[in-house]
Design a protein around this motif. Structure first.
Motif, PDB file in Angstrom:
ATOM      1  N   UNK A   1       0.828  -1.202   0.000  1.00  0.00           N
ATOM      2  CA  UNK A   1       0.000   0.000   0.000  1.00  0.00           C
ATOM      3  C   UNK A   1       0.865   1.256   0.000  1.00  0.00           C
ATOM      4  N   UNK A   2       1.890   1.283   0.866  1.00  0.00           N
ATOM      5  CA  UNK A   2       2.768   2.450   0.959  1.00  0.00           C
ATOM      6  C   UNK A   2       3.421   2.763  -0.397  1.00  0.00           C
ATOM      7  N   UNK A   3       3.984   1.711  -1.018  1.00  0.00           N
ATOM      8  CA  UNK A   3       4.691   1.910  -2.282  1.00  0.00           C
ATOM      9  C   UNK A   3       3.728   2.229  -3.417  1.00  0.00           C
ATOM     10  N   UNK A   4       2.561   1.574  -3.455  1.00  0.00           N
ATOM     11  CA  UNK A   4       1.585   1.821  -4.522  1.00  0.00           C
ATOM     12  C   UNK A   4       1.073   3.258  -4.468  1.00  0.00           C
ATOM     13  N   UNK A   5       0.840   3.800  -3.260  1.00  0.00           N
ATOM     14  CA  UNK A   5       0.376   5.186  -3.130  1.00  0.00           C
ATOM     15  C   UNK A   5       1.440   6.150  -3.651  1.00  0.00           C
ATOM     16  N   UNK A   6       2.709   5.926  -3.275  1.00  0.00           N
ATOM     17  CA  UNK A   6       3.791   6.807  -3.743  1.00  0.00           C
ATOM     18  C   UNK A   6       3.941   6.737  -5.261  1.00  0.00           C
ATOM     19  N   UNK A   7       3.934   5.500  -5.831  1.00  0.00           N
ATOM     20  CA  UNK A   7       4.144   5.353  -7.266  1.00  0.00           C
ATOM     21  C   UNK A   7       2.929   5.748  -8.092  1.00  0.00           C
ATOM     22  N   UNK A   8       1.803   6.009  -7.435  1.00  0.00           N
ATOM     23  CA  UNK A   8       0.626   6.506  -8.137  1.00  0.00           C
ATOM     24  C   UNK A   8       0.575   8.029  -8.153  1.00  0.00           C
ATOM     25  N   UNK A   9       1.595   8.669  -7.566  1.00  0.00           N
ATOM     26  CA  UNK A   9       1.677  10.131  -7.609  1.00  0.00           C
ATOM     27  C   UNK A   9       1.101  10.829  -6.406  1.00  0.00           C
ATOM     28  N   UNK A  10       0.832  10.084  -5.320  1.00  0.00           N
ATOM     29  CA  UNK A  10       0.258  10.696  -4.126  1.00  0.00           C
ATOM     30  C   UNK A  10       1.276  10.640  -2.987  1.00  0.00           C
ATOM     31  N   UNK A  11       1.119  11.551  -2.044  1.00  0.00           N
ATOM     32  CA  UNK A  11       2.029  11.608  -0.905  1.00  0.00           C
ATOM     33  C   UNK A  11       1.520  10.687   0.191  1.00  0.00           C
ATOM     34  N   UNK A  12       2.404   9.820   0.649  1.00  0.00           N
ATOM     35  CA  UNK A  12       2.030   8.950   1.764  1.00  0.00           C
ATOM     36  C   UNK A  12       2.184   9.734   3.057  1.00  0.00           C
ATOM     37  N   UNK A  13       1.139   9.814   3.878  1.00  0.00           N
ATOM     38  CA  UNK A  13       1.172  10.687   5.063  1.00  0.00           C
ATOM     39  C   UNK A  13       2.192  10.234   6.107  1.00  0.00           C
TER      40      UNK A  13
END
Length: 508
Positions: free
Chosen positions: A48-60
């Protein structure tokens, strides 16, 4: 910041709604998932952490707590990845809109792609039963999920696509099957009963077995056509109904064997090798999966050369054959799968295969023959309705130029017999004669006076067990249905007894 997202987990074939509660708060950055998650869900943190970052969003960079409610239910499967990611993005304010009556299913890749999942169909069915109106699923699962009505299926390829859809910047229309499954169209098989030369007795026995969904044991020397005939049995079985097709597809979806991602419309035919273990036959594993008996649900389980199977493996078939369900209990889970199958077994009469063969000399000792036949216990044999002995095919039968009956003609008779049974048992929880209970037998298997006398004499002569007696009456009921008769007469009983006379010859 708090969010709540709905998803689903499976226990056997039953789905349970899971509420993914996500809380973002100040403090030391940490990411915890609680609520009895298994290893695959604990590992989802990194996906989840990596998918959020690689989708262009900032992981909180916050203290993130994800609770899977209800907390007392064991959670298994990677399909929760998408719901966890959406929960975090919603709590972080990336997702503005979200529908409370929407569920999310999908496994995430590190690049944000949403992968195919196992068990999507039973999950969607369970979500619909719990009044969920819309479900986001992996694009590769769209075909199997779209056969279910009254729920909108939104197929997606990536996490970014889901976020854009929820925020209203991308429109994704609910997926509908381009063509509804047609259960009236003619099935096409590569094999046919017309391929079988001679062996009229065997073909008749298979017709009776198909008409009443009776278990059958075929005994004969090598090369007599046992396997050939058994593999053609599906060509004369009635077509699957829509409800039966859904049941079969759910099992294959959970097992990860739904290669076409569409509804299964043909009756299963499973033929496990004789080296199969108890787990592969019945089901099991750390996370209990369906075995061969469940994969053969509403179809045929063919055990070729049945004495070659380990005796301990064969004995575990007794309860599933009787109950039509199998319960798999493990330390961390107990699952129940349906297994209403038709058993077709074949065997040689002795280790060398030529006992009783008029053209070959048997080289086996009486002791070795008894040991070979002893691999099949009496309780297991009692659960097999029809025993049929076959002999080698004569040369004249191989070169007959007469028209041989094809599967379509036999199937018509089988369908007529099944229709009679459906009408007769319309008020009962019964689909065919093989499912009759002792109480049902007393009500529906009425014999003429002569038939009763024949049955009594055969019972005393062959010393049948009570279960064998009931099996003969069930088979007689099926033969009478094929004959279009409501009352079972003496010729129906005599034919049914012939299918049990091998009890005396081989195991008497």
């Amino acid at each position: 910041m708090y969010s709540k997202i709905k998803t689903c987990v499976l226990h056997g074939l039953n789905g349970y709604i899971i509420e993914v509660e996500t809380d973002l708060s100040k403090g030391i950055p940490v990411f915890n998932i609680v609520g009895l998650p298994d290893v695959s869900i604990k590992e989802s943190k990194e996906r989840v952490r990596t998918a959020i970052k690689n989708s262009g969003y900032e992981f909180p960079l916050s203290r993130i707590i994800v609770n899977l409610a209800p907390a007392n239910l064991k959670k298994e499967g990677s399909q929760l990845d998408l719901a966890v990611a959406i929960g975090i993005l919603k709590a972080n304010g990336v997702i503005i809109n979200s529908n409370e009556e929407m569920a999310f299913l999908g496994e995430l890749s590190l690049d944000g792609k949403i992968n195919h999942i196992d068990g999507a169909l039973p999950m969607v069915i369970s979500l619909r039963e719990n009044n969920i109106k819309k479900c986001i699923v992996p694009y590769e699962n769209r075909e199997e999920c779209a056969v279910i009505e009254d729920i909108e299926i939104i197929p997606v390829n990536s996490l970014k696509q889901v976020v854009d859809y929820l925020n209203g910047t991308e429109c994704i229309m609910p997926y509908k099957c381009e063509k509804k499954p047609d259960f009236d169209e003619e099935e096409v098989f590569d094999v046919d009963f017309s391929d079988i030369k001679g062996q009229e007795g065997l073909k008749r026995a298979l017709e009776v077995a198909a008409a009443g969904s009776h278990n059958i044991l075929i005994i004969g020397p090598p090369g007599s056509g046992k396997t050939m005939a058994a593999r053609r049995l599906p060509t004369i079985l009635p077509k699957l109904t829509f409800e039966e097709a859904i049941e079969v597809t759910k099992i294959y979806s959970v097992a990860g064997l739904l290669n076409t991602n569409a509804l299964i419309k043909s009756r299963p035919f499973r033929a496990p090798h004789h080296t199969s273990s108890q787990v592969s036959l019945i089901g099991g594993g750390r996370i209990p999966k369906p075995g061969e008996v469940s994969l053969a649900h509403n179809g045929v389980l063919f055990l070729d050369e049945i004495p070659e199977f380990k005796k301990s493996v064969l004995e575990v078939l007794r309860q599933p054959m009787e109950d039509g369900v199998v319960s798999i209990s493990r330390a961390n889970a107990s699952h129940t799968y349906p297994c209403r199958f038709m058993l077709v077994a074949s065997m040689n009469p002795c280790p060398c295969g030529y006992y009783g063969d008029p053209y070959h000399q048997c080289t086996c000792s009486q002791k070795s023959i008894e040991a070979y036949l002893g691999k099949l216990s009496s309780p297991l044999l009692d659960r097999i309705d029809i025993h049929i002995e076959v002999m080698p095919v004569d040369y004249k039968d191989l070169n007959k130029n007469v028209n041989i009956e094809c599967s379509r003609d036999i199937r018509e008779r089988v369908n007529k017999a099944r229709e009679i049974q459906i009408r007769r048992y319309s008020k009962e929880n019964i689909h065919c004669n093989s499912q009759l209970s002792p109480r049902d037998i007393k009500e529906y298997c009425k014999l003429t006076k002569n038939a009763e006398l024949i049955m009594k004499e055969a019972f005393n002569k062959y010393r049948f067990s009570a279960r064998t007696y009931n099996k003969i009456l069930k088979v007689s009921r099926t033969i009478a249905d094929l004959d279009g008769k409501e009352i079972i007469s003496e010729n129906h009983v005599l034919e049914a007894i012939r299918y049990r006379s091998l009890d005396k010859k081989y195991w008497g």
